[in-house]
Scaffold this active site. Structure first.
Site, PDB file in Angstrom:
ATOM      1  N   HIS A  87      13.016  13.828 -21.673  1.00 18.67           N
ATOM      2  CA  HIS A  87      12.985  13.671 -23.132  1.00 18.67           C
ATOM      3  C   HIS A  87      11.657  14.285 -23.540  1.00 18.67           C
ATOM      4  O   HIS A  87      10.623  13.625 -23.543  1.00 18.67           O
ATOM      5  CB  HIS A  87      13.087  12.202 -23.545  1.00 18.67           C
ATOM      6  CG  HIS A  87      14.437  11.612 -23.207  1.00 18.67           C
ATOM      7  ND1 HIS A  87      14.738  10.290 -23.344  1.00 18.67           N
ATOM      8  CD2 HIS A  87      15.574  12.185 -22.730  1.00 18.67           C
ATOM      9  CE1 HIS A  87      15.996  10.073 -22.972  1.00 18.67           C
ATOM     10  NE2 HIS A  87      16.513  11.204 -22.593  1.00 18.67           N
ATOM     11  N   GLU A 141      24.882  16.792 -25.843  1.00 17.90           N
ATOM     12  CA  GLU A 141      25.540  15.818 -24.976  1.00 17.90           C
ATOM     13  C   GLU A 141      26.351  14.761 -25.709  1.00 17.90           C
ATOM     14  O   GLU A 141      26.052  13.568 -25.639  1.00 17.90           O
ATOM     15  CB  GLU A 141      24.500  15.141 -24.080  1.00 17.90           C
ATOM     16  CG  GLU A 141      23.273  14.593 -24.817  1.00 17.90           C
ATOM     17  CD  GLU A 141      22.331  13.868 -23.848  1.00 17.90           C
ATOM     18  OE1 GLU A 141      22.796  12.959 -23.139  1.00 17.90           O
ATOM     19  OE2 GLU A 141      21.133  14.205 -23.820  1.00 17.90           O
ATOM     20  N   ASP A 196       0.815  -1.216   0.000  1.00 15.22           N
ATOM     21  CA  ASP A 196       0.000   0.000   0.000  1.00 15.22           C
ATOM     22  C   ASP A 196       0.853   1.273   0.000  1.00 15.22           C
ATOM     23  O   ASP A 196       0.379   2.342   0.354  1.00 15.22           O
ATOM     24  CB  ASP A 196      -0.964   0.005   1.195  1.00 15.22           C
ATOM     25  CG  ASP A 196      -0.229  -0.135   2.511  1.00 15.22           C
ATOM     26  OD1 ASP A 196       0.994  -0.377   2.487  1.00 15.22           O
ATOM     27  OD2 ASP A 196      -0.876   0.002   3.570  1.00 15.22           O
ATOM     28  N   HIS A 222      25.159   6.999 -29.179  1.00 13.86           N
ATOM     29  CA  HIS A 222      23.872   7.683 -28.981  1.00 13.86           C
ATOM     30  C   HIS A 222      23.863   8.992 -29.752  1.00 13.86           C
ATOM     31  O   HIS A 222      24.870   9.381 -30.335  1.00 13.86           O
ATOM     32  CB  HIS A 222      23.575   7.885 -27.488  1.00 13.86           C
ATOM     33  CG  HIS A 222      24.577   8.729 -26.746  1.00 13.86           C
ATOM     34  ND1 HIS A 222      24.591  10.102 -26.822  1.00 13.86           N
ATOM     35  CD2 HIS A 222      25.589   8.392 -25.897  1.00 13.86           C
ATOM     36  CE1 HIS A 222      25.559  10.579 -26.049  1.00 13.86           C
ATOM     37  NE2 HIS A 222      26.195   9.563 -25.480  1.00 13.86           N
ATOM     38  N   GLU A 229      27.276  17.176 -20.977  1.00 10.04           N
ATOM     39  CA  GLU A 229      25.904  17.507 -21.375  1.00 10.04           C
ATOM     40  C   GLU A 229      25.461  18.829 -20.771  1.00 10.04           C
ATOM     41  O   GLU A 229      25.550  19.034 -19.556  1.00 10.04           O
ATOM     42  CB  GLU A 229      24.948  16.396 -20.891  1.00 10.04           C
ATOM     43  CG  GLU A 229      23.483  16.718 -21.133  1.00 10.04           C
ATOM     44  CD  GLU A 229      22.554  15.556 -20.806  1.00 10.04           C
ATOM     45  OE1 GLU A 229      22.889  14.752 -19.915  1.00 10.04           O
ATOM     46  OE2 GLU A 229      21.492  15.469 -21.452  1.00 10.04           O
ATOM     47  N   ARG A 272      31.026  11.791 -21.032  1.00 11.46           N
ATOM     48  CA  ARG A 272      29.936  12.539 -21.672  1.00 11.46           C
ATOM     49  C   ARG A 272      29.912  13.921 -21.040  1.00 11.46           C
ATOM     50  O   ARG A 272      30.177  14.060 -19.838  1.00 11.46           O
ATOM     51  CB  ARG A 272      28.581  11.831 -21.497  1.00 11.46           C
ATOM     52  CG  ARG A 272      27.410  12.605 -22.081  1.00 11.46           C
ATOM     53  CD  ARG A 272      26.110  11.783 -22.246  1.00 11.46           C
ATOM     54  NE  ARG A 272      25.559  11.283 -21.006  1.00 11.46           N
ATOM     55  CZ  ARG A 272      25.695  10.050 -20.563  1.00 11.46           C
ATOM     56  NH1 ARG A 272      26.363   9.159 -21.256  1.00 11.46           N
ATOM     57  NH2 ARG A 272      25.163   9.666 -19.412  1.00 11.46           N
ATOM     58  N   HIS A 304      23.283   3.417 -19.466  1.00  2.00           N
ATOM     59  CA  HIS A 304      22.221   3.641 -18.485  1.00  2.00           C
ATOM     60  C   HIS A 304      22.563   3.033 -17.123  1.00  2.00           C
ATOM     61  O   HIS A 304      21.667   2.626 -16.379  1.00  2.00           O
ATOM     62  CB  HIS A 304      20.885   3.088 -19.004  1.00  2.00           C
ATOM     63  CG  HIS A 304      20.356   3.855 -20.170  1.00  2.00           C
ATOM     64  ND1 HIS A 304      19.391   3.362 -21.015  1.00  2.00           N
ATOM     65  CD2 HIS A 304      20.671   5.078 -20.648  1.00  2.00           C
ATOM     66  CE1 HIS A 304      19.138   4.253 -21.967  1.00  2.00           C
ATOM     67  NE2 HIS A 304      19.909   5.304 -21.749  1.00  2.00           N
ATOM     68  N   ASP A 349      25.475  11.829 -14.529  1.00  6.03           N
ATOM     69  CA  ASP A 349      24.387  12.370 -15.348  1.00  6.03           C
ATOM     70  C   ASP A 349      23.205  12.532 -14.412  1.00  6.03           C
ATOM     71  O   ASP A 349      22.593  11.543 -13.994  1.00  6.03           O
ATOM     72  CB  ASP A 349      24.077  11.398 -16.494  1.00  6.03           C
ATOM     73  CG  ASP A 349      23.021  11.945 -17.453  1.00  6.03           C
ATOM     74  OD1 ASP A 349      22.341  12.937 -17.116  1.00  6.03           O
ATOM     75  OD2 ASP A 349      22.874  11.360 -18.548  1.00  6.03           O
ATOM     76  N   ASP A 397      19.075  18.633 -17.088  1.00  7.57           N
ATOM     77  CA  ASP A 397      19.710  17.371 -17.490  1.00  7.57           C
ATOM     78  C   ASP A 397      21.176  17.669 -17.792  1.00  7.57           C
ATOM     79  O   ASP A 397      21.487  18.216 -18.849  1.00  7.57           O
ATOM     80  CB  ASP A 397      18.968  16.831 -18.724  1.00  7.57           C
ATOM     81  CG  ASP A 397      19.514  15.498 -19.211  1.00  7.57           C
ATOM     82  OD1 ASP A 397      20.414  14.936 -18.555  1.00  7.57           O
ATOM     83  OD2 ASP A 397      19.030  15.026 -20.263  1.00  7.57           O
ATOM     84  N   TYR A 437      32.892   6.486 -25.376  1.00  3.19           N
ATOM     85  CA  TYR A 437      32.880   5.359 -24.429  1.00  3.19           C
ATOM     86  C   TYR A 437      33.770   4.256 -25.009  1.00  3.19           C
ATOM     87  O   TYR A 437      33.431   3.661 -26.034  1.00  3.19           O
ATOM     88  CB  TYR A 437      31.445   4.864 -24.230  1.00  3.19           C
ATOM     89  CG  TYR A 437      30.479   6.016 -24.032  1.00  3.19           C
ATOM     90  CD1 TYR A 437      30.268   6.560 -22.767  1.00  3.19           C
ATOM     91  CD2 TYR A 437      29.825   6.596 -25.124  1.00  3.19           C
ATOM     92  CE1 TYR A 437      29.420   7.646 -22.592  1.00  3.19           C
ATOM     93  CE2 TYR A 437      28.977   7.684 -24.962  1.00  3.19           C
ATOM     94  CZ  TYR A 437      28.779   8.199 -23.697  1.00  3.19           C
ATOM     95  OH  TYR A 437      27.942   9.285 -23.521  1.00  3.19           O
ATOM     96  N   HIS A 464      18.323  15.940 -27.164  1.00  2.00           N
ATOM     97  CA  HIS A 464      16.868  15.743 -27.206  1.00  2.00           C
ATOM     98  C   HIS A 464      16.210  17.013 -26.699  1.00  2.00           C
ATOM     99  O   HIS A 464      16.851  17.830 -26.029  1.00  2.00           O
ATOM    100  CB  HIS A 464      16.464  14.531 -26.340  1.00  2.00           C
ATOM    101  CG  HIS A 464      17.061  14.556 -24.955  1.00  2.00           C
ATOM    102  ND1 HIS A 464      16.509  15.247 -23.913  1.00  2.00           N
ATOM    103  CD2 HIS A 464      18.201  13.998 -24.453  1.00  2.00           C
ATOM    104  CE1 HIS A 464      17.263  15.099 -22.833  1.00  2.00           C
ATOM    105  NE2 HIS A 464      18.310  14.356 -23.125  1.00  2.00           N
TER     106      HIS A 464
HETATM  107  N1  GLY Z   1      19.730  11.693 -18.606  1.00  2.00           N
HETATM  108  C1  GLY Z   1      19.012  11.330 -19.737  1.00  2.00           C
HETATM  109  C2  GLY Z   1      19.642  11.819 -20.942  1.00  2.00           C
HETATM  110  O1  GLY Z   1      20.721  12.375 -20.881  1.00  2.00           O
HETATM  111  O2  GLY Z   1      19.092  11.727 -21.997  1.00  2.00           O
HETATM  112 MN    MN Z   2      20.028  14.155 -21.901  1.00  2.00          MN
HETATM  113 MN    MN Z   3      21.509  13.314 -19.117  1.00  2.00          MN
END
Ligand code: GLY
Ligand code: MN
Ligand code: MN
Length: 434
Positions: free
Chosen positions: A356, A380, A35, A345, A403, A401, A238, A255, A266, A384, A349
């Site tokens: 996103h 970003e 619950d 990637h 970003e 990365r 991820h 991140d 982000d 890697y 976005h």
């Molecule tokens: N943290 C999600 C992205 O960078 O898209």
């Molecule tokens: Mn992002």
């Molecule tokens: Mn991110």
């Protein structure tokens, strides 16, 4: 809460609809276990049009000559409020949030067939939520059952979200104020985490540090599951176990962003756990930073969506060739996609109420959309380098990365997350000063 802003959004949507009825429910509460619930998060479309954050609510818009916006929400209930907290109830919500009418959510089944009767179109997002698909189908069937009495049911169902997506892609000054604040909090949190980290700590200790900074500045939640990835973990895109020990000599990729009044930031930063980049780490870092700088230059009005990605790829491909990690020319590395072993990637976005965010990336004819003032996107790029036969060992397990969140302005752009420390010199200085 800016009443006028939300009323204006509803009016814009009503005008886009022309005629018909829109049904926009908020998100359901979600059980975490037994619950206990997850912290409640409203549906972004519903919230964008209402500013109303309670669960069990629905917006109904009636377009046409006499446009109307109607809220359905929970009744006042002193007994439940003792346990769960304040709820507005229809009467107060109607005044405070500027609806034309408001009713108890318990009246949906009775009222919706009436509101749908003789309306030409229904604007609803079919397929988004099975519960609401079934309820709406039930209301439509109730209207259809009355055809012999001369009542007609809506003939077409259009996706209301597509109409709102176009609105959400251009942020208003009110939204940008929130996004700047969300970005500033997250930037400060990254700086704090950077100054705090050192060898021997566990990733979650660093996570606790930036979460502390989010909450103490008024952010309600992280905007998404935070990634705190030391060493080889940074090469898992991820990764979110966040439970490994940070080793001297490794990089740490974080991140993380926060959500402030619904709006996400982000940010990714990557820095050496011990405060000093090794020569090879610095070389790869400078390549990614240069790729990001090239991408940000292209984030300007009139350019197409993919221009920043293409600019980043040019720099990354050149760098990967110079490192001996890719073979051929910049063009051939991009054309064959051999860079994807190290950069798999895309470069960004849309960002807004959702991390996103809503909005198309291509037009209906298949072209990239054009960047416009008021768009907010992330930039970003990363690199890697997993252990592999074709990779010299000194590159192994470097994952980087960088970003930032970028607003397209009339002439160029504004980096909303500019306060987050980023250059090699500034990172090493910040970490030495701690
Ligand atoms: N943290 C999600 C992205 O960078 O898209
Ligand atoms: Mn992002
Ligand atoms: Mn991110």
């Amino acid at each position: 809460m800016n009443l006028n802003e939300f009323q204006q959004r509803r009016l814009t949507l009503l005008n886009k609809m022309g005629a018909g009825v829109a049904i926009i429910p908020t998100a359901p509460e979600a059980i975490r276990n037994r619950d206990s619930h997850y912290a409640y998060r409203f549906d972004s479309y519903f919230y964008y049009l209402t500013g109303f954050a309670e669960p069990e609510a629905m917006l109904v818009l009636i377009a046409g000559d006499n446009p109307k916006s109607i809220l359905f929400c929970r009744d006042k209930d002193i007994e439940r409020e003792i346990w769960d907290g304040f709820r507005y109830g229809p009467q107060v919500a109607k005044e405070k949030f500027g609806f034309d009418e408001a009713y108890s959510v318990g009246h949906l089944d009775e009222m919706l067939p009436k509101l749908l009767a003789n309306q030409p179109d229904l604007f609803f997002s079919l397929g988004a939520d099975a519960h609401w698909d079934a309820r709406v189908t039930g209301w439509l069937n109730a209207v259809k059952a009355l055809v012999r009495t001369g009542v007609s049911a809506p003939e077409s169902i259009q996706d209301v979200r597509r109409l709102v997506d176009n609105m959400r892609m251009i942020k208003s000054p009110y939204e940008l104020d929130l996004m700047r604040r969300s970005a500033k909090i997250a930037a400060g949190a990254h700086n704090r985490a950077m100054r705090f980290a050192k060898p021997g700590m566990v990733e979650y200790e660093v996570e606790a540090e930036f979460l502390h900074e989010f909450y103490r500045n008024g952010a309600q939640a992280p905007a998404y599951t935070s990634i705190v990835a030391g060493g080889a973990n940074a090469c898992t895109l991820h990764y979110n176990a966040n439970n490994a020990v940070l080793n001297d000599g490794d990089l740490l990729l974080i991140d993380a962003g926060c959500e402030l009044d619904g709006y996400a930031s982000d940010i990714t930063r990557t820095f050496p756990v011990n405060g000093k980049f090794s020569a090879i780490q610095k070389d790869v870092y400078e390549m990614v930073l240069a790729a990001q700088a090239a991408a940000i230059v292209q984030a300007m009005p009139g350019n197409h969506w993919n221009a920043p990605h293409e600019a980043a790829l040019q720099v990354l491909a050149r760098g990967l060739i110079d490192f001996g990690l890719c073979q051929g020319t910049v063009d051939s590395v991009i054309e064959t996609g051999s860079y994807r072993q190290f950069y798999m990637h895309r470069t960004g976005h849309w960002l807004g109420l959702d991390v996103h965010d809503a909005g198309e990336y291509k037009t209906q004819s298949g072209e990239w959309v054009t960047l416009q003032a008021g768009n907010v996107l992330t930039v970003e790029p990363g690199c890697y380098i997993r252990p592999a036969d074709n990779v010299p060992e000194h590159f192994w397990n470097i994952g980087i990365r960088i970003e930032d969140d970028v607003l397209i302005t009339g002439k160029g752009n504004e980096i909303l997350t500019k306060d987050a420390i980023k250059t090699v010199t500034d990172i090493e200085k910040a970490m030495a000063d701690k």
